[in-house]
Design a protein around this motif. Structure first.
Motif, PDB file in Angstrom:
ATOM      1  N   LYS A 118      32.302  30.220  39.223  1.00 53.30           N
ATOM      2  CA  LYS A 118      31.701  30.066  37.793  1.00 53.30           C
ATOM      3  C   LYS A 118      30.780  29.039  37.697  1.00 53.30           C
ATOM      4  O   LYS A 118      29.577  29.559  36.603  1.00 53.30           O
ATOM      5  N   ARG A 167      30.502  38.277  38.074  1.00 54.96           N
ATOM      6  CA  ARG A 167      31.665  38.967  37.976  1.00 54.96           C
ATOM      7  C   ARG A 167      32.036  39.842  39.476  1.00 54.96           C
ATOM      8  O   ARG A 167      33.231  40.248  39.809  1.00 54.96           O
ATOM      9  N   GLU A 168      31.436  40.365  40.337  1.00 52.09           N
ATOM     10  CA  GLU A 168      31.580  41.257  40.962  1.00 52.09           C
ATOM     11  C   GLU A 168      32.113  40.013  42.068  1.00 52.09           C
ATOM     12  O   GLU A 168      32.741  40.808  43.139  1.00 52.09           O
ATOM     13  N   LEU A 220      33.875  37.228  41.913  1.00 53.47           N
ATOM     14  CA  LEU A 220      35.428  37.248  40.969  1.00 53.47           C
ATOM     15  C   LEU A 220      36.165  38.517  41.497  1.00 53.47           C
ATOM     16  O   LEU A 220      37.212  38.095  41.138  1.00 53.47           O
ATOM     17  N   ALA A 221      35.868  39.469  41.404  1.00 54.81           N
ATOM     18  CA  ALA A 221      36.626  40.449  41.891  1.00 54.81           C
ATOM     19  C   ALA A 221      36.802  41.410  43.675  1.00 54.81           C
ATOM     20  O   ALA A 221      37.618  42.875  43.824  1.00 54.81           O
ATOM     21  N   HIS A 222      35.674  40.535  44.041  1.00 53.50           N
ATOM     22  CA  HIS A 222      35.636  40.969  45.624  1.00 53.50           C
ATOM     23  C   HIS A 222      37.050  41.055  46.045  1.00 53.50           C
ATOM     24  O   HIS A 222      37.797  39.478  46.176  1.00 53.50           O
ATOM     25  N   PRO A 223      37.235  41.550  47.054  1.00 51.16           N
ATOM     26  CA  PRO A 223      38.783  41.904  47.774  1.00 51.16           C
ATOM     27  C   PRO A 223      38.949  40.738  48.510  1.00 51.16           C
ATOM     28  O   PRO A 223      37.942  40.410  49.455  1.00 51.16           O
ATOM     29  N   ASP A 277      40.281  32.219  40.084  1.00 46.06           N
ATOM     30  CA  ASP A 277      40.368  32.613  41.204  1.00 46.06           C
ATOM     31  C   ASP A 277      41.182  32.296  42.321  1.00 46.06           C
ATOM     32  O   ASP A 277      41.252  32.734  43.009  1.00 46.06           O
ATOM     33  N   ARG A 298      44.235  33.618  42.327  1.00 48.43           N
ATOM     34  CA  ARG A 298      43.913  35.056  41.839  1.00 48.43           C
ATOM     35  C   ARG A 298      43.772  35.853  44.337  1.00 48.43           C
ATOM     36  O   ARG A 298      44.621  36.364  45.168  1.00 48.43           O
ATOM     37  N   LYS A 299      43.254  34.802  44.987  1.00 51.21           N
ATOM     38  CA  LYS A 299      42.654  35.954  46.015  1.00 51.21           C
ATOM     39  C   LYS A 299      44.203  34.688  47.205  1.00 51.21           C
ATOM     40  O   LYS A 299      44.612  36.255  47.758  1.00 51.21           O
ATOM     41  N   GLN A 306      46.336  37.878  46.548  1.00 54.06           N
ATOM     42  CA  GLN A 306      45.698  39.204  47.713  1.00 54.06           C
ATOM     43  C   GLN A 306      46.112  38.859  49.283  1.00 54.06           C
ATOM     44  O   GLN A 306      45.964  40.017  49.694  1.00 54.06           O
TER      45      GLN A 306
END
Length: 233
Positions: free
Chosen positions: A63, A94-95, A97-100, A130, A133-134, A137
């Motif tokens: 961000k 945004r991409e 933040l959504a990357h695997p 974030d 999230r990581k 995952q």
């Protein structure tokens, strides 16, 4: 458990999983979008200056990076940056933040091995959502005895974490790719600092190597960590 080290801290970004390369790809996109307004080197310098200025306001992470890109775009276009460019930069963020998550080689094996003999703690900095999230995952979360997401990594922060989760900094080891954030402050706190080099290093994370410290070690990759842990104790 050895008589020397009883707790091992692991950095996350670019130590256990890839991170910097996604920033570089987005910066390339940023450079292409503003190619008519500034040369690549000049743009990179201005963006880095903005990131340095903004760390105290936005902290570390995607961000703050996106806001710094937008600020730089406004600056280099004298306030005339098209709305479409800002929209593309926000979409790029945004991409990201959504990357695997993509684990680095031997990351799981290294944490698993360390957790068999020592308390292991994930110590990372950046945006709370974030980083959570990581970690989720990554599939590594269940291996750690504790997780600390901090705004900055300083000797005082390391002392508090190693006291909270272990037997103090003098019996602690920190493993990471950043000399500035992982290695040097851990040594200054009284612990061990283990450097695991990564091909890509953000300029802000660079620092002089504490080569003369008896508590500094460097390994080529995480596959060598179990042997180093056994050697130190």
């Amino acid at each position: 458990m050895g008589n020397n080290v009883t707790i091992i801290g692991f950095d996350a970004d670019d130590t256990l999983w890839h991170n910097e390369r996604f920033f570089r790809l987005t910066q390339d996109r940023f450079t292409a979008l503003l190619a008519d307004h500034a040369a690549p080197d000049d743009l990179a310098r201005r963006l880095l200056d903005a990131e340095r200025r903004n760390l105290g306001h936005y902290g570390y992470g995607i961000k703050g990076f996106v806001l710094s890109m937008i600020e730089t775009a406004i600056e280099v276009t004298d306030g005339r940056v098209p709305a479409g460019v800002i929209a593309e930069l926000m979409a790029a963020g945004r991409e990201m933040l959504a990357h695997p998550i993509e684990l680095l080689p031997d990351a799981r094996a290294a944490v698993e091995a360390a957790a068999q003999t020592h308390r292991v703690v994930l110590i990372t900095k950046g945006d709370l959502l974030d980083q959570e999230r990581k970690l989720a995952q990554s599939g590594l979360g269940e291996l750690f005895h504790g997780v600390e997401i901090v705004s900055e990594k300083t000797p005082a922060v390391y002392r508090r974490i190693f006291e909270r989760h272990g037997d103090g900094a003098d019996r602690a080891m920190m493993v990471g790719n950043s000399m500035r954030s992982d290695v040097v402050p851990s040594i200054e706190a009284g612990g061990w600092g283990v450097h695991v080099p990564h091909d890509l290093v953000w300029e802000i994370e660079r620092a002089a190597t504490p080569a003369h410290s008896p508590r500094f070690r460097e390994i080529e990759g995480l596959a060598q960590l179990p042997e180093l842990i056994a050697e130190i104790g």
